[in-house]
Design an enzyme around this catalytic site. Structure first.
Site, mmCIF file in Angstrom:
data_model
loop_
_atom_site.group_PDB
_atom_site.id
_atom_site.type_symbol
_atom_site.label_atom_id
_atom_site.label_comp_id
_atom_site.label_asym_id
_atom_site.label_seq_id
_atom_site.Cartn_x
_atom_site.Cartn_y
_atom_site.Cartn_z
ATOM 1 N N ASP A 7 -11.201 -43.264 15.515
ATOM 2 C CA ASP A 7 -10.007 -44.103 15.351
ATOM 3 C C ASP A 7 -8.880 -43.341 14.652
ATOM 4 O O ASP A 7 -7.978 -43.933 14.074
ATOM 5 C CB ASP A 7 -10.355 -45.392 14.584
ATOM 6 C CG ASP A 7 -10.849 -45.103 13.172
ATOM 7 O OD1 ASP A 7 -11.015 -43.906 12.835
ATOM 8 O OD2 ASP A 7 -11.062 -46.061 12.411
ATOM 9 N N HIS A 36 -0.510 -13.568 17.502
ATOM 10 C CA HIS A 36 -0.675 -15.015 17.297
ATOM 11 C C HIS A 36 -1.965 -15.334 16.544
ATOM 12 O O HIS A 36 -2.634 -16.317 16.841
ATOM 13 C CB HIS A 36 -0.606 -15.762 18.636
ATOM 14 C CG HIS A 36 0.760 -15.698 19.241
ATOM 15 N ND1 HIS A 36 0.988 -15.525 20.582
ATOM 16 C CD2 HIS A 36 1.976 -15.760 18.672
ATOM 17 C CE1 HIS A 36 2.296 -15.479 20.804
ATOM 18 N NE2 HIS A 36 2.920 -15.619 19.660
ATOM 19 N N ASP A 69 3.216 -14.887 8.367
ATOM 20 C CA ASP A 69 4.329 -15.505 9.105
ATOM 21 C C ASP A 69 4.194 -17.008 8.908
ATOM 22 O O ASP A 69 3.265 -17.630 9.430
ATOM 23 C CB ASP A 69 4.209 -15.112 10.585
ATOM 24 C CG ASP A 69 5.388 -15.603 11.424
ATOM 25 O OD1 ASP A 69 6.085 -16.541 10.995
ATOM 26 O OD2 ASP A 69 5.584 -15.070 12.531
ATOM 27 N N ASP A 78 11.406 -19.918 9.203
ATOM 28 C CA ASP A 78 10.485 -19.017 9.914
ATOM 29 C C ASP A 78 10.559 -17.655 9.238
ATOM 30 O O ASP A 78 11.480 -16.881 9.492
ATOM 31 C CB ASP A 78 10.910 -18.946 11.395
ATOM 32 C CG ASP A 78 9.929 -18.153 12.247
ATOM 33 O OD1 ASP A 78 8.883 -17.741 11.725
ATOM 34 O OD2 ASP A 78 10.232 -17.950 13.447
ATOM 35 N N HIS A 117 7.257 -7.787 21.230
ATOM 36 C CA HIS A 117 7.836 -9.135 21.333
ATOM 37 C C HIS A 117 9.350 -9.089 21.158
ATOM 38 O O HIS A 117 9.917 -8.047 20.811
ATOM 39 C CB HIS A 117 7.200 -10.084 20.308
ATOM 40 C CG HIS A 117 7.295 -9.624 18.882
ATOM 41 N ND1 HIS A 117 8.444 -9.734 18.140
ATOM 42 C CD2 HIS A 117 6.377 -9.041 18.066
ATOM 43 C CE1 HIS A 117 8.230 -9.256 16.924
ATOM 44 N NE2 HIS A 117 6.990 -8.817 16.846
ATOM 45 N N HIS A 129 15.001 -15.584 18.094
ATOM 46 C CA HIS A 129 15.003 -16.849 18.837
ATOM 47 C C HIS A 129 15.784 -17.869 18.027
ATOM 48 O O HIS A 129 15.950 -17.709 16.805
ATOM 49 C CB HIS A 129 13.571 -17.338 19.114
ATOM 50 C CG HIS A 129 12.703 -17.444 17.885
ATOM 51 N ND1 HIS A 129 12.756 -18.524 17.026
ATOM 52 C CD2 HIS A 129 11.774 -16.611 17.365
ATOM 53 C CE1 HIS A 129 11.876 -18.350 16.039
ATOM 54 N NE2 HIS A 129 11.280 -17.191 16.208
ATOM 55 N N HIS A 170 10.816 -22.507 17.764
ATOM 56 C CA HIS A 170 11.496 -21.904 18.917
ATOM 57 C C HIS A 170 12.414 -23.006 19.438
ATOM 58 O O HIS A 170 12.039 -23.799 20.290
ATOM 59 C CB HIS A 170 10.487 -21.428 19.968
ATOM 60 C CG HIS A 170 9.580 -20.361 19.416
ATOM 61 N ND1 HIS A 170 8.312 -20.138 19.865
ATOM 62 C CD2 HIS A 170 9.778 -19.456 18.416
ATOM 63 C CE1 HIS A 170 7.761 -19.138 19.171
ATOM 64 N NE2 HIS A 170 8.645 -18.719 18.297
ATOM 65 N N GLU A 223 13.398 -10.583 13.694
ATOM 66 C CA GLU A 223 12.000 -10.304 13.365
ATOM 67 C C GLU A 223 11.410 -9.099 14.075
ATOM 68 O O GLU A 223 10.515 -9.233 14.900
ATOM 69 C CB GLU A 223 11.146 -11.535 13.636
ATOM 70 C CG GLU A 223 11.323 -12.172 15.010
ATOM 71 C CD GLU A 223 10.414 -13.384 15.193
ATOM 72 O OE1 GLU A 223 9.205 -13.242 14.975
ATOM 73 O OE2 GLU A 223 10.931 -14.467 15.555
ATOM 74 N N TYR A 283 3.458 -2.433 15.321
ATOM 75 C CA TYR A 283 2.023 -2.755 15.277
ATOM 76 C C TYR A 283 1.246 -1.531 15.756
ATOM 77 O O TYR A 283 1.419 -1.102 16.895
ATOM 78 C CB TYR A 283 1.726 -3.971 16.157
ATOM 79 C CG TYR A 283 2.675 -5.115 15.844
ATOM 80 C CD1 TYR A 283 2.408 -6.005 14.801
ATOM 81 C CD2 TYR A 283 3.882 -5.258 16.545
ATOM 82 C CE1 TYR A 283 3.311 -7.017 14.478
ATOM 83 C CE2 TYR A 283 4.782 -6.264 16.228
ATOM 84 C CZ TYR A 283 4.495 -7.135 15.187
ATOM 85 O OH TYR A 283 5.388 -8.134 14.870
ATOM 86 N N ARG A 336 5.625 -6.690 10.183
ATOM 87 C CA ARG A 336 6.738 -7.466 10.725
ATOM 88 C C ARG A 336 7.500 -8.056 9.545
ATOM 89 O O ARG A 336 6.885 -8.424 8.530
ATOM 90 C CB ARG A 336 6.254 -8.594 11.656
ATOM 91 C CG ARG A 336 7.411 -9.473 12.165
ATOM 92 C CD ARG A 336 7.048 -10.386 13.341
ATOM 93 N NE ARG A 336 6.145 -11.467 13.013
ATOM 94 C CZ ARG A 336 4.893 -11.522 13.363
ATOM 95 N NH1 ARG A 336 4.344 -10.539 14.061
ATOM 96 N NH2 ARG A 336 4.128 -12.558 13.023
ATOM 97 N N GLU A 360 10.764 -10.885 8.885
ATOM 98 C CA GLU A 360 11.518 -11.902 9.624
ATOM 99 C C GLU A 360 12.362 -12.731 8.664
ATOM 100 O O GLU A 360 11.841 -13.321 7.716
ATOM 101 C CB GLU A 360 10.540 -12.824 10.378
ATOM 102 C CG GLU A 360 11.217 -13.968 11.102
ATOM 103 C CD GLU A 360 10.254 -14.768 11.975
ATOM 104 O OE1 GLU A 360 9.048 -14.788 11.671
ATOM 105 O OE2 GLU A 360 10.715 -15.367 12.959
#
Ligand code: GLY
Ligand code: MN
Ligand code: MN
Length: 437
Positions: A44, A249, A266, A277, A358, A362, A369, A387, A391, A400, A402
């Site tokens: 529930d 990710h 991040d 971000d 990457h 953005h 995003h 950012e 790597y 990284r 950002e």
């Protein structure tokens, strides 16, 4: 009235957003926007509710089963903008908790006429028959795919069955153009999200040492977020040490942070549904190795130079190409690629992409995003992340950085300028005795 954790937002924000949307609508048209569903978990239970960003943008209403209807120049006086909310009263409040009264919903949104949801069929039928065109909203993020159909779309399908001879239009292209440009009130909310994120980062600098677990770091962050009035994370946080710093990710956040490794984090607080971000990469033991420091400084240099390019008129395509060139030169200096690699590279798969795979920026706002049209050149009022990262899995080293940047007609404004980023400052803060409040 205690409705949300965040402070009351000036309803002029939502009034203006509706006005700007209505101006873009065709004549004799009606637009309908729904809140998000409460998403089922198991048994529930439901997942924590998060309002639909578009409905919030147009109304500030922050509860399930809220609907906003825009009908500019409606022949029925006073029905140019109306809202529907779930019925409440003193008895319902005891069982289900506080929900907006009509007056509260009106005060938050600036919409004068607020009806109960059980009145919607009758009222909306009449309005739809006065319109020739209907605007339906849907998530048109081209990187989004889901089997779960939104309330907006379900309702859209029903309308199409019921009113097949009306003309249908998309709300998203209008919303994308509007939401890209942030108002001062929105920038203020993003700034609060950034400030809370700063506090969490400083807490982490006091906390991290060899042997801590990634999820313990995550716990420090959420503690600081919640106590500061944030809803929580604006997106799933990445807390990756050692080799995990190279996984773009990574969300497992379950490994031990080891002496000599870096820790890439991040994360961003969500305040009043606006998100920050941030990415920072720190040495687990409080001191970068020579090599880590070299790579770190290269990324920081690219971030600083790329930020300078976030000015009106630049296209995102040119911007990304230029940042690619900056990165190329840093990677050559770091001896990760050679000039020869660059000379013989396929221009659709440049050599730098091996270590920086990457995009650099953005849009940021109600979503991490955020809505935006990547073919429209950069304009004042846009908020972008910046950012860059390098790597190197063979060295278990991912860096990284950002920050969140507001574009203006003059210099870009770094909304995270106060968050430590220079390697020396990070090391110094990690090596001072923490004074916890
Ligand atoms: N945290 C997601 C991103 O940086 O785009
Ligand atoms: Mn980002
Ligand atoms: Mn990020």
């Amino acid at each position: 009235m205690s409705i949300s954790r965040y402070h009351k937002i000036n309803p002029n924000l939502f009034k203006l957003n509706r006005k700007r949307f209505a101006r873009q609508m065709k004549s004799k048209s009606i637009a309908i926007f729904h809140s998000n569903d409460l998403m089922p978990r198991n048994g529930d239970q439901y997942y924590q509710f998060r309002q639909n960003s578009d409905l919030f943008y147009l109304s500030g209403l922050d509860q399930p089963e809220a609907i906003v209807v825009l009908f500019p120049n409606c022949i029925k006086d006073g029905f140019e903008e109306i809202a529907f909310i779930k019925r409440t009263n003193a008895h319902i409040a005891i069982w289900e908790g506080h929900k907006y009264t009509q007056e509260e919903a009106s005060e938050i949104s600036g919409i004068k006429k607020v009806f109960w949801l059980d009145e919607m069929d009758t009222i909306l039928t009449e309005l739809i028959l006065l319109a020739d065109r209907i605007y339906i909203n849907s998530n048109e993020n081209d990187r989004y795919q889901s089997d779960v159909i939104s309330r907006d779309l379900r309702f859209g399908h029903e309308l199409m069955k019921k009113y097949p001879t009306h003309k249908y239009h998309r709300s998203q292209p209008i919303l994308k153009k509007l939401a890209m440009i942030k108002s001062d009130i929105e920038v203020g909310l993003i700034q609060i999200a950034c400030n809370i994120t700063d506090q969490a980062f400083r807490r982490v600098l006091d906390f991290v040492k060899p042997g801590v677990l990634e999820y313990e770091v995550e716990a420090e962050i959420i503690y600081e977020f919640i106590r500061s009035g944030a809803n929580g994370h604006g997106y799933n946080p990445i807390i990756g040490s050692g080799i995990n710093s190279c996984c773009l990710h990574y969300n497992d956040n379950n490994k031990e942070c080891k002496n000599g490794d870096v820790l890439l984090m991040d994360f961003g607080a969500e305040y009043a549904n606006y998100t920050a971000d941030l990415t920072r990469t720190i040495p687990v033991n409080g001191k970068f190795t020579k090599r880590q420091r070299k790579v770190y400084d290269a990324v920081l240099k690219v971030m600083r130079n790329a930020t300078e390019m976030l000015v009106p008129g630049t296209t995102l395509e040119d911007y990304h190409k230029e940042v690619g060139k900056m990165m190329e030169s840093e990677l050559i200096d770091l001896k990760l690629i050679t000039k020869h690699d660059v000379e013989k590279q396929d221009k659709n798969a440049p050599a730098y992409k091996k270590y920086f795979m990457h995009g650099t920026s953005h849009h940021l706002g109600l979503d991490v995003h955020d809505l935006g049209d990547r073919y429209i050149p950069i304009q004042a009022g846009m908020v972008f992340t910046c950012e860059p990262g390098i790597y190197i899995p063979e060295e278990k080293l991912g860096i990284r950085l950002e920050n969140d940047i507001l574009v203006t007609d003059h210099q870009p404004i770094d909304l995270m300028a106060h968050i430590p980023v220079e390697a020396e400052e990070i090391e110094e803060l990690m090596n001072t005795i923490p004074i916890h409040s």
